[in-house]
Design an enzyme around this catalytic site. Structure first.
Site, PDB file in Angstrom:
ATOM      1  CB  SER A   7     -43.542  -5.139  -7.477  1.00  0.00           C
ATOM      2  OG  SER A   7     -43.744  -5.387  -9.098  1.00  0.00           O
ATOM      3  CG  HIS A  32     -46.365  -1.827  -6.688  1.00  0.00           C
ATOM      4  ND1 HIS A  32     -46.725  -0.433  -6.998  1.00  0.00           N
ATOM      5  CD2 HIS A  32     -45.525  -1.721  -8.051  1.00  0.00           C
ATOM      6  CE1 HIS A  32     -46.099   0.316  -7.675  1.00  0.00           C
ATOM      7  NE2 HIS A  32     -45.320  -0.494  -8.569  1.00  0.00           N
ATOM      8  CG  ASP A  34     -45.010  -2.671 -11.598  1.00  0.00           C
ATOM      9  OD1 ASP A  34     -44.814  -1.466 -11.230  1.00  0.00           O
ATOM     10  OD2 ASP A  34     -44.419  -3.556 -10.758  1.00  0.00           O
ATOM     11  CG  MET A  36     -43.992  -2.115 -17.491  1.00  0.00           C
ATOM     12  SD  MET A  36     -42.543  -2.872 -17.377  1.00  0.00           S
ATOM     13  CE  MET A  36     -42.056  -2.992 -15.595  1.00  0.00           C
ATOM     14  CG  HIS A  65     -45.948   2.000 -11.500  1.00  0.00           C
ATOM     15  ND1 HIS A  65     -44.802   1.670 -11.084  1.00  0.00           N
ATOM     16  CD2 HIS A  65     -45.858   3.243 -12.033  1.00  0.00           C
ATOM     17  CE1 HIS A  65     -43.909   2.477 -11.570  1.00  0.00           C
ATOM     18  NE2 HIS A  65     -44.325   3.530 -11.978  1.00  0.00           N
ATOM     19  CG  MET A  67     -44.069   2.432 -15.501  1.00  0.00           C
ATOM     20  SD  MET A  67     -42.988   1.027 -14.707  1.00  0.00           S
ATOM     21  CE  MET A  67     -44.208  -0.089 -14.093  1.00  0.00           C
ATOM     22  CG  MET A 136     -40.249   5.406 -10.943  1.00  0.00           C
ATOM     23  SD  MET A 136     -41.047   3.826 -10.381  1.00  0.00           S
ATOM     24  CE  MET A 136     -39.950   2.791 -10.965  1.00  0.00           C
ATOM     25  N   GLY A 141     -39.032  -0.141 -15.912  1.00  0.00           N
ATOM     26  CA  GLY A 141     -39.394  -1.051 -16.885  1.00  0.00           C
ATOM     27  C   GLY A 141     -38.940  -2.196 -16.666  1.00  0.00           C
ATOM     28  CG  ASP A 174     -41.876   0.738  -8.112  1.00  0.00           C
ATOM     29  OD1 ASP A 174     -41.013  -0.269  -7.720  1.00  0.00           O
ATOM     30  OD2 ASP A 174     -42.544   0.943  -8.799  1.00  0.00           O
TER      31      ASP A 174
HETATM   32  C1  DX5 Z   1     -40.173  -1.120 -12.171  1.00  0.00           C
HETATM   33  C2  DX5 Z   1     -41.266  -1.410 -11.485  1.00  0.00           C
HETATM   34  C3  DX5 Z   1     -41.046  -1.994 -10.024  1.00  0.00           C
HETATM   35  C4  DX5 Z   1     -40.537  -3.217 -10.248  1.00  0.00           C
HETATM   36  C5  DX5 Z   1     -39.874  -3.544  -8.743  1.00  0.00           C
HETATM   37  O1  DX5 Z   1     -40.491  -0.575 -13.368  1.00  0.00           O
HETATM   38  O2  DX5 Z   1     -42.265  -0.125 -11.496  1.00  0.00           O
HETATM   39  O3  DX5 Z   1     -42.435  -1.931  -9.240  1.00  0.00           O
HETATM   40  O4  DX5 Z   1     -41.184  -4.397 -10.332  1.00  0.00           O
HETATM   41  O5  DX5 Z   1     -39.099  -4.737  -8.759  1.00  0.00           O
HETATM   42  P1  DX5 Z   1     -37.825  -4.755  -7.741  1.00  0.00           P
HETATM   43  O6  DX5 Z   1     -38.475  -4.668  -6.467  1.00  0.00           O
HETATM   44  O7  DX5 Z   1     -37.487  -6.246  -8.078  1.00  0.00           O
HETATM   45  O8  DX5 Z   1     -36.811  -3.625  -7.972  1.00  0.00           O
HETATM   46 ZN    ZN Z   2     -44.012  -0.081  -9.890  1.00  0.00          ZN
END
Ligand code: DX5
Ligand code: ZN
Length: 216
Positions: A7, A32, A34, A36, A65, A67, A136, A141, A174
């Site tokens: 990620s 990956h 993310d 947000m 991903h 969010m 998840m 977040g 994740d």
């Molecule tokens: C959280 C994200 C994850 C995050 C995972 O909201 O969707 O993808 O980056 O990070 P780690 O592996 O550090 O928990």
């Molecule tokens: Zn993610």
């Protein structure tokens, strides 16, 4: 085959292009990404413009991903940016079936993510339509949170549900995944492991990816 999806949220935000190139070299299967929006989750990360800027420098599969509240509004932007797969949250879509069809009409793979409190059974009727189910194992977040222990049993339930439906969808997990708990996630039935801190926060990214992949 187990796939590792580092990620980018945990990478050096001032040097993303180099982080992507280095993690590709280190053996990542997916990247990956993310996204947000500050509404669906209490944080803002980066959007389609950043993904578009990273696309020419990498051959990695871009696993995006979202969010984002009502992500149907932005799917075309992420397709144009070079995403390979768009995962939307069940909790963020009023009309999930329509959103999935829109993703597929754009020529991309479609994934659905579930928050920790959402039971896997809500996806029973959409399973035939999806390419990936993302569970998840933290509340979305933020990176660097602890793996929620009840996630392991939920992964097993999701794997059974996919099998029962005859689905070939990937099962991705994740949040809070490190070499120390990756084995239980794989054993429960996941085949794609997202890891931010567990890769980018480690001194040797290739060793971290290999360690996750072969964890038992
Ligand atoms: C959280 C994200 C994850 C995050 C995972 O909201 O969707 O993808 O980056 O990070 P780690 O592996 O550090 O928990
Ligand atoms: Zn993610």
């Amino acid at each position: 085959m187990i796939k590792i999806a580092p990620s980018l949220l945990a990478a050096d935000m001032g040097d993303l292009r180099r982080s992507v190139a280095d993690v590709e070299q280190a053996g990542a299967d997916y990247l990956h990404l993310d996204v947000m929006d500050g509404t669906f989750v209490p944080n803002i990360s980066y959007g389609a413009a950043v993904i578009k800027a990273l696309r020419p420098g990498s051959a990695l599969f871009f696993d995006v991903h979202l969010m984002v509240e009502e992500p149907g509004r932005f799917l075309a932007d992420f397709a144009a940016a070079g995403a390979d797969l768009l995962t939307v949250h069940y909790e963020a879509c009023r009309h999930l079936h329509r959103v999935i069809q829109q993703i597929k009409a754009l020529g991309l793979k479609a994934g659905v993510a579930l928050n920790p409190a959402t039971p896997v059974e809500v996806l029973t009727d959409i399973l035939p339509e999806i390419d990936l189910l993302l569970l998840m194992s933290v509340n979305p977040g933020f990176g660097g949170q602890s793996f929620i222990p009840s996630s392991t049993a939920k992964i097993a339930r999701a794997a059974a549900l996919l099998q029962k439906a005859g689905s070939t969808a990937e099962l991705e997990v994740d949040g809070g995944i490190y070499a120390g708990n990756a084995g239980q996630v794989i054993k429960a039935g996941a085949n794609v492991l997202v890891s931010g801190t567990g890769v980018f926060g480690q001194p040797d990214w290739a060793a971290a990816i290999a360690g996750l992949r072969s964890a038992d």
